[in-house]
Design an enzyme around this catalytic site. Structure first.
Site, PDB file in Angstrom:
ATOM      1  CB  CYS A 144      -0.929  -0.022   1.214  1.00  0.00           C
ATOM      2  SG  CYS A 144      -1.961   1.441   1.340  1.00  0.00           S
ATOM      3  CB  CYS A 147      -0.544   2.497   4.107  1.00  0.00           C
ATOM      4  SG  CYS A 147      -2.023   1.828   3.389  1.00  0.00           S
ATOM      5  CG  ASP A 148       3.234   1.137   4.336  1.00  0.00           C
ATOM      6  OD1 ASP A 148       2.811   1.631   5.400  1.00  0.00           O
ATOM      7  OD2 ASP A 148       3.012  -0.035   3.999  1.00  0.00           O
TER       8      ASP A 148
END
Ligand code: NAP
Length: 323
Positions: A144, A147-148
């Site tokens: 992701c 997200c990261d």
């Protein structure tokens, strides 16, 4: 065989609401269901919590000024649902019957009947199935970028895949990374023209064609990947700090096949927000949503599914009282 008398039938326990799944969608639905007095029964699955259980720092879930670990976020949601009265059962649902009413939900230990069901079983990102990939998951390996990606500011990353997700991930990562190498097993992208065009025009993105990742290198954190050219057989090592595996998702809908409408890729089909093709069965989170796939959007979806289920259950109970 003795037939059941009317009274025995009436005593048969029928849940108002069964929720299947315990990621952010299922647990948010459970929290809202408790507040709506629906006393939800939640089948969490034996491996509960979903994709957040494999995520390290979460920095984009509102309400957490400091990073929260994915599993800790799930445990907080679970405790909140438990405190409000949800019955959380760590069992897998093995079968459902939505062709009868009340609906039937089966686990290895029995069957529950329910006036309404919320399906929040999520989707699993496909993996390369490398031991090193699993070992370094959350330590440089991710599924992701949203997200990261933030953790790769000024670093070099690779993305595996040639579909829409891979192009979106690669493009998103250029905000942070100095270079993004897309490693694709063929010499042609599957992605839609618009996403393809955007990615191929980006100067930070370059492509390695006809190539697969055979190993993720690094001890404790990603330091590179080993690749193999499928045409020449040549093996190489590529120095990167992060590897984003974007080779598609498999929605967890096997047990719903033939019970609710699924699209050709197996995602649950929804209409009017969260309704499945069966009235009274609602759907929330990644099990239908291949577009947003965020913890916070899954949570929002769980809330919506519960509001829809609550309305449905109220109508059913009103009919029962009148008749
Ligand atoms: P996908 O379309 O199934 O693409 C997966 C990609 O990964 C393909 O390029 C495939 O290669 C490659 N791949 C699969 N298994 C692999 C393996 N074991 N090793 C190496 N490469 C592998 O998946 P997706 O990109 O996640 O998209 C899923 C669905 O969501 C699609 O319908 C897509 O259109 C949709 N989506 C839409 C948007 C949007 O509209 N903004 C964004 C994301 C996703 P091959 O090409 O060789 O098969």
């Amino acid at each position: 065989m003795r037939r059941k008398g009317v009274e025995e039938h009436m005593e048969e326990k029928v849940e108002k609401l069964v929720i299947i799944g315990s990621g952010p969608a299922g647990l948010t639905a459970a929290i809202y269901a408790c507040r709506a007095d629906l006393e939800p029964l939640v089948y969490m699955g034996t491996k509960y919590g979903g994709q957040l259980m494999l995520t390290s720092d979460v920095e984009n879930f509102p309400g957490f000024p400091d990073p929260v670990l994915g599993p800790d976020l799930i445990m907080k949601m679970k405790s909140q649902a438990e405190r409000l009265g949800a019955r959380l059962v760590q069992e897998d649902v093995v079968k459902v019957n939505f062709k009868t009413y009340p609906f039937e939900v089966y686990t290895d230990s029995g069957v529950s009947k329910a006036l309404s069901v919320i399906i929040a079983t999520g989707a699993n990102p496909r993996r390369l199935n490398l031991e090193s990939e699993l070992k370094l998951m959350g330590k440089g390996v991710s599924n992701c970028a949203v997200c990261d990606g933030f953790f790769f500011r000024g670093k070099k990353v690779a993305v595996v895949g040639g579909g829409d997700t891979a192009m979106e991930e690669a493009t998103f990562l250029t905000k942070f990374a100095t270079s993004v190498k897309v490693i694709h097993r063929r010499d042609e992208l599957r992605a839609s023209a618009a996403l393809r065009k955007e990615a191929t025009a980006d100067p930070k993105i370059s492509f390695i064609w006809n190539t697969v990742v055979t190993d993720v290198l690094g001890d404790g954190k990603v330091q590179g990947v080993r690749t193999k050219d499928l045409k020449t057989g040549r093996e190489d090592e590529l120095q990167v700090d992060g590897l984003f595996v974007a080779i598609g998702y498999d929605p967890n809908t096997d047990i719903f096949r033939g019970q609710i409408e699924l699209d050709p890729k197996g995602y649950a089909v929804v209409k009017n927000g969260t309704e499945s093709s069966v009235p009274g069965v609602f759907v929330a989170g990644d099990v239908h949503d291949f577009r947003y796939r965020q913890a916070v959007t899954a949570s929002a979806d769980g809330c919506k599914a519960l509001l829809d289920a609550d309305k449905f259950i109220k109508q059913k109970l009103e009919v029962k009282v009148v008749s």
